[in-house]
Design an enzyme around this catalytic site. Structure first.
Site, PDB file in Angstrom:
ATOM      1  N   CYS A  71       0.804  -1.232   0.000  1.00 35.92           N
ATOM      2  CA  CYS A  71       0.000   0.000   0.000  1.00 35.92           C
ATOM      3  C   CYS A  71       0.835   1.279   0.000  1.00 35.92           C
ATOM      4  O   CYS A  71       0.560   2.193  -0.768  1.00 35.92           O
ATOM      5  CB  CYS A  71      -1.020  -0.005   1.135  1.00 35.92           C
ATOM      6  N   HIS A 122      -2.580   0.680   7.067  1.00 29.96           N
ATOM      7  CA  HIS A 122      -2.971   0.530   5.665  1.00 29.96           C
ATOM      8  C   HIS A 122      -3.464   1.872   5.136  1.00 29.96           C
ATOM      9  O   HIS A 122      -3.985   2.690   5.897  1.00 29.96           O
ATOM     10  CB  HIS A 122      -4.077  -0.532   5.515  1.00 29.96           C
ATOM     11  N   HIS A 134      -6.284   1.049  -3.751  1.00 28.32           N
ATOM     12  CA  HIS A 134      -5.236   0.651  -2.808  1.00 28.32           C
ATOM     13  C   HIS A 134      -4.652  -0.691  -3.206  1.00 28.32           C
ATOM     14  O   HIS A 134      -5.160  -1.360  -4.116  1.00 28.32           O
ATOM     15  CB  HIS A 134      -5.800   0.589  -1.385  1.00 28.32           C
TER      16      HIS A 134
END
Length: 166
Positions: A71, A122, A134
Site C-alpha cells: 500500500c 494501511h 489501494h
C-alpha cells in the site's frame, strides 16, 4: 507492602497504556531527507489517473513498482510518477508528513488511512464517491483495486483522512 507495590505498578502500567491509546496522530519518526508535501491542486487528476492505471498490479510486501507493490509503495510510486514528489515507503510516515482533513472534505487524490492491525497500518488514494484505490495484502485478493469506504471491513477500520495538496 509487597502487594501494594504490585497494585501501584499495575495502575501505572494501565495509565500508560490508556495515555498511549489517546494519541490521535500517527506515531512515526520521519527521516530529515523527507519534507512535508505542498503539491499543487493541478496534480490531483494525474495522481488519480496514474493510480487507476495500476489496478490489477499484484501485491508484494515491500514492493513499489508495477511488478508488485504494497500500500505505501503504491502511494509512493503514484505520487513520484505523477507529481514528482517522493514519499517514504511507510504508511505512518506518509500520514505524519501529510495534512489532516475531515472525511467530509476528501477530494480525489487525498489519502485514506486504516487501522487493519495497528494505527496507520494501511492506506489508499481516495477517488471520489466514497471509493478509494489501494494495494491490499495477498491474503485479501492481493491486487491493486478499488474498494468502498462504506464496505463493512473498511468502515470499521477507517482511521483518518489526509492530503498532500495545498
Amino acid at each position: 507492602m509487597h502487594r501494594s507495590l504490585k497494585y501501584m505498578a499495575a495502575i501505572g502500567a494501565t495509565s500508560l497504556l490508556l495515555a498511549g491509546c489517546a494519541s490521535r496522530g500517527p506515531v512515526a519518526k520521519v527521516p530529515a531527507s523527507y519534507s512535508s508535501p505542498s503539491i499543487s491542486e493541478t496534480y490531483r487528476d494525474p495522481v488519480l489517473e496514474r493510480a487507476l492505471t495500476l489496478t490489477g498490479t499484484p501485491y508484494r510486501y515491500g514492493g513499489s513498482t508495477p511488478d508488485g507493490m504494497d500500500c505505501s509503495g503504491f502511494v509512493s510510486y503514484v505520487f513520484n510518477e505523477s507529481a514528482g514528489f517522493r514519499f517514504p515507503h511507510n504508511t505512518a510516515m506518509i500520514a505524519k508528513l501529510s495534512k489532516p482533513i475531515s472525511r467530509s472534505d476528501l477530494k480525489a487524490g487525498d489519502f485514506v488511512f486504516f487501522n487493519t492491525f495497528k494505527p496507520y497500518s494501511h492506506m489508499g488514494i481516495y477517488i471520489g464517491n466514497n471509493e478509494f484505490v489501494h494495494a491490499p495484502s495477498s491474503r485479501n485478493n492481493g491486487k491493486v483495486r478499488v474498494d468502498s469506504l462504506d464496505s463493512r471491513y473498511f468502515a470499521e477500520r477507517f482511521e483518518d483522512a489526509r492530503t498532500a495538496f495545498q
